[in-house]
Design a protein around this motif. Structure first.
Motif, PDB file in Angstrom:
ATOM      1  N   UNK A  82       3.110  54.678 -25.734  1.00 21.24           N
ATOM      2  CA  UNK A  82       3.204  54.277 -24.329  1.00 21.24           C
ATOM      3  C   UNK A  82       4.547  53.680 -23.858  1.00 21.24           C
ATOM      4  N   UNK A  83       5.243  52.547 -24.637  1.00 22.70           N
ATOM      5  CA  UNK A  83       6.269  52.242 -24.350  1.00 22.70           C
ATOM      6  C   UNK A  83       7.538  53.343 -24.462  1.00 22.70           C
ATOM      7  N   UNK A  84       7.388  54.216 -25.421  1.00 20.62           N
ATOM      8  CA  UNK A  84       8.421  55.276 -25.367  1.00 20.62           C
ATOM      9  C   UNK A  84       8.412  56.341 -24.265  1.00 20.62           C
ATOM     10  N   UNK A  85       7.118  56.383 -23.787  1.00 21.11           N
ATOM     11  CA  UNK A  85       6.632  57.032 -22.431  1.00 21.11           C
ATOM     12  C   UNK A  85       7.271  56.566 -21.263  1.00 21.11           C
ATOM     13  N   UNK A  86       7.181  55.282 -21.127  1.00 18.42           N
ATOM     14  CA  UNK A  86       7.891  54.379 -20.222  1.00 18.42           C
ATOM     15  C   UNK A  86       9.451  54.402 -20.092  1.00 18.42           C
ATOM     16  N   UNK A 127      14.422  55.503 -17.883  1.00 15.67           N
ATOM     17  CA  UNK A 127      15.779  55.495 -18.337  1.00 15.67           C
ATOM     18  C   UNK A 127      16.099  54.205 -18.956  1.00 15.67           C
ATOM     19  N   UNK A 128      15.278  53.208 -19.348  1.00 12.91           N
ATOM     20  CA  UNK A 128      15.462  51.837 -19.615  1.00 12.91           C
ATOM     21  C   UNK A 128      14.978  51.650 -21.203  1.00 12.91           C
ATOM     22  N   UNK A 129      15.506  50.886 -21.956  1.00 11.20           N
ATOM     23  CA  UNK A 129      15.210  50.558 -23.218  1.00 11.20           C
ATOM     24  C   UNK A 129      13.943  49.750 -23.159  1.00 11.20           C
ATOM     25  N   UNK A 130      13.040  49.595 -23.990  1.00 11.82           N
ATOM     26  CA  UNK A 130      11.944  48.661 -23.789  1.00 11.82           C
ATOM     27  C   UNK A 130      12.285  47.098 -23.697  1.00 11.82           C
ATOM     28  N   UNK A 149      -2.179  58.456 -11.550  1.00 10.56           N
ATOM     29  CA  UNK A 149      -2.905  58.626 -12.574  1.00 10.56           C
ATOM     30  C   UNK A 149      -2.144  58.466 -13.868  1.00 10.56           C
ATOM     31  N   UNK A 150      -0.983  58.886 -13.934  1.00  6.97           N
ATOM     32  CA  UNK A 150      -0.150  58.682 -15.339  1.00  6.97           C
ATOM     33  C   UNK A 150       0.420  57.228 -15.387  1.00  6.97           C
ATOM     34  N   UNK A 151       0.694  56.416 -14.268  1.00  5.36           N
ATOM     35  CA  UNK A 151       0.848  55.160 -14.395  1.00  5.36           C
ATOM     36  C   UNK A 151      -0.123  54.531 -14.914  1.00  5.36           C
ATOM     37  N   UNK A 152      -1.619  54.738 -14.308  1.00  5.74           N
ATOM     38  CA  UNK A 152      -2.840  54.083 -15.055  1.00  5.74           C
ATOM     39  C   UNK A 152      -2.743  54.153 -16.461  1.00  5.74           C
ATOM     40  N   UNK A 153      -2.665  55.456 -16.793  1.00  7.30           N
ATOM     41  CA  UNK A 153      -2.711  55.847 -18.458  1.00  7.30           C
ATOM     42  C   UNK A 153      -1.760  55.000 -19.207  1.00  7.30           C
ATOM     43  N   UNK A 154      -0.403  55.211 -18.706  1.00  4.01           N
ATOM     44  CA  UNK A 154       0.485  54.237 -19.485  1.00  4.01           C
ATOM     45  C   UNK A 154       0.400  52.804 -19.529  1.00  4.01           C
ATOM     46  N   UNK A 155      -0.067  52.208 -18.242  1.00  2.50           N
ATOM     47  CA  UNK A 155      -0.345  50.945 -18.304  1.00  2.50           C
ATOM     48  C   UNK A 155      -1.776  50.612 -19.398  1.00  2.50           C
TER      49      UNK A 155
END
Length: 613
Positions: free
Chosen positions: A209-213, A218-221, A244-250
């Motif tokens: 998930x962090x990799x997807x974000x 464009x920001x490092x974790x 929908x994508x934001x909810x999945x990543x969260x």
């Protein structure tokens, strides 16, 4: 410690060291027992003199090796383990060598992937990780550097399963019991329970998930802030994505592991629901325009208020009237044409938007020089003459959504050349290469899913077939041809609409309203061309250029030639934006660098030819 030239077990010849750390060293080697002496990777675990630790290490090492053997047989996207052995108290793993580059070449600081591209990337990663999680194995170090894009087939391969790390992390305490002494993982991708030495399957889900974000922002974790009240990652305001994508990543990156998807299997099922449904194959015919002759400029009617006037596509002409291609044995000369350029500025009204936008609908330069290349079986390639000239390359500091790599602006003089009127279509690619790798099928749609090397090979085979020197355009040629004499963000003016360009209409530019999001490519040539008569230079697909990517224009050529030197010559340049990008990514000055072996469903190309006088 092995040295280059050493041979382990009379079989594995060390070539060079690839990396060294606290846990051990990694080497590139050759298997000299096999034909062709294929490359392999040797991992060496540094010894521990304590006999109690050594015995535990030996037992864990054998157990972990058996796991790696099994995983390599379960999926071709996990490196196979060829051998594991112990020599003089030191432990070695011999694994498959993956020829490719890791995802840090695709997930680049300061650059954002589109939502569609990010979803596709997440699905690719989770499909591999699901295989691992079904064996109840935790990887513990998911990050871009441990995900390799294999050059041979473009698939992602998950590497570095941490057998060495697992062994090194085990120590013996004073009571002879074993415990985890260190947290295995990488900062930013490692959740709290893993940092405390208690990883779960959902810890890997957090890392994905962090990799997807990271790909979307464009920001490092470690650059992303966290809510001081609950330690949740704050990222939503840094990316334009659907709820929908934001909810999945969260859910994937929730601070508490119980609130996440329990494993990659569950996360994969959720991400698959975000993919657009398969598109029905539609292959309507595309009109073949009549050759343009010098003529008296037509009278342009004054558009009515709140009416939108768009130049319709040219009508098809009978097959027997097509202009025959020039003989392949005779070089095509550039004829100095009588150019006259005309445009009409229209005020376009948008229903319900309550605003009017000044949009430039280009009028074609009138030229008497273009030609049609016969590719066989009724397939042709139309080439348009682009006159030489001087232009300002890059974007001005005040242009909205620009990137720093579009600077500094500089004058470039481009000699005349011929350029494909359209992006290379699937039927054209099939005619030359004998294959069609496109995801969105349709003979008249642009070919996509092609690497830079694929595009170069197409040009080489096209040149052999026709006897003309075809190649990819230089970046300067591409931007010059795209602008067609304009200096605005788009060749349509200050903004665009989805009536003029195929892009993600959820993300407009400037004062333009939201528009249609087609979620796929469209047939070439259905939108109005620029003043040079080139279609789809904005949107539809990104287009490979000949150049390597540099992060600024300092030192760039000013004669229109390709820039062929960089710190990473495997990173090639592409321009133009695509169906999946917001309008800002379809500007004339937009540029991205991607690894030459990458294949995306939003990247294709068009060709140029420089005639011999």
């Amino acid at each position: 410690m092995p040295q280059p030239g050493d041979i382990l077990r009379s079989r594995y010849k060390i070539i060079k060291i690839l990396g060294s750390g606290g846990f051990g060293d990694t080497y590139l080697a050759q298997d000299i027992d096999l034909p062709g002496k294929p490359k392999c990777v040797v991992k060496h675990l540094k010894p521990n003199p304590d006999p109690k630790v050594l015995e535990i290490v030996r037992r864990l090492f054998d157990s972990e090796a058996q796991v790696l053997y099994r995983l390599g047989n379960d999926s071709d996207q996990i490196p196979r383990l060829f051998a594991h052995f112990e020599e003089q108290g030191e432990f070695y793993l011999v694994q498959e060598f993956i020829d490719g580059q890791d995802l840090s070449h695709e997930i680049i600081p300061g650059e954002k992937l589109t939502e569609i591209a990010a979803i596709k990337l997440l699905q690719e990663i989770l499909e591999i990780l699901a295989v691992v999680h079904k064996q109840n194995i935790i990887h513990r170090d998911i990050k871009p550097q441990n995900l390799m894009r294999r050059q041979q087939d473009g698939k992602i391969v998950l590497i570095d399963f941490g057998a060495v790390k697992e062994v090194e992390a085990m120590t013996v305490n004073t009571q002879g019991q074993t415990s985890l002494s260190v947290a295995i993982g990488s900062l930013g991708y490692m959740p709290s329970e893993q940092a405390a030495g208690r990883p779960k399957l959902s810890s890997d889900v957090y890392a994905v998930g962090m990799l997807g974000i990271q790909a979307l922002t464009g920001l490092q974790p470690n650059e992303l802030p966290k809510d001081p009240n609950d330690d949740e990652v704050i990222w939503r305001n840094r990316a334009n994505v659907t709820e929908k994508l934001a909810d999945a990543l969260n859910k994937m990156v929730s601070y508490y592991f119980r609130d996440r998807y329990l494993s990659a299997v569950e996360a994969l099922a959720a991400i698959k629901l975000l993919q657009p449904p398969p598109q029905k194959r539609v292959t309507p015919t595309i009109p073949i325009p009549q050759p343009r002759q010098r003529q008296t400029p037509p009278t342009v009617p004054t558009p009515q208020p709140q009416q939108r006037q768009v130049t319709p596509p040219p009508q098809p002409k009978p097959q027997q009237q097509q202009q025959a291609p020039p003989p392949t044995s005779t070089p095509t000369k550039i004829i100095t044409p009588n150019w006259s350029r005309r445009k009409v500025i229209q005020t376009v009204g948008f229903a319900g938007a309550g605003l009017g936008l000044a949009i430039v609908v280009p009028r074609l330069w009138q030229s008497n020089s273009q030609f049609v290349e016969d590719l066989g079986n009724g397939v042709s390639l139309e080439m348009v003459q682009i006159p030489g000239g001087t232009f300002t390359m890059g974007s001005p500091a005040g242009e909205a959504e620009r990137s720093s790599d579009e600077s500094p602006q500089h004058e470039v003089t481009v000699p005349g050349f011929f350029m494909g009127k359209y992006e290379i279509t699937q039927e054209q690619y099939q005619a030359i290469m004998g294959t069609n790798p496109a995801n969105f099928k349709g003979e008249k749609r642009p070919v996509e899913g092609v690497s830079w090397d694929d595009a170069v090979e197409f040009c080489e085979k096209l040149s052999q077939k026709t006897g003309k020197p075809y190649r990819l355009p230089s970046e300067a040629e591409w931007e010059y041809a795209c602008r067609a004499g304009t200096t605005t963000p788009f060749y349509f003016g200050e903004t665009i609409t989805t009536d003029l360009v195929n892009y993600n209409g959820n993300f407009p530019y400037g004062a333009a309203p939201k528009g249609e999001y087609r979620e796929q490519t469209t047939n070439v040539g259905i939108f109005p061309p620029n003043s040079f008569g080139l279609y789809d230079m904005c949107g539809n697909i990104w287009e490979w250029c000949e150049d390597v990517y540099n992060d600024s224009y300092r030192g760039a050529p000013t004669d229109g030639s390709a820039w062929l030197t960089s710190s990473d010559n495997n990173r090639k340049l592409m321009s133009g934006g695509s169906w999946g990008d917001g309008a800002g990514y379809c500007r004339s000055a937009i540029r991205l660098g991607r690894w030459r072996a990458n294949r995306y469903n939003a990247v294709g190309f068009r060709v140029v030819a420089v005639a011999v006088a």
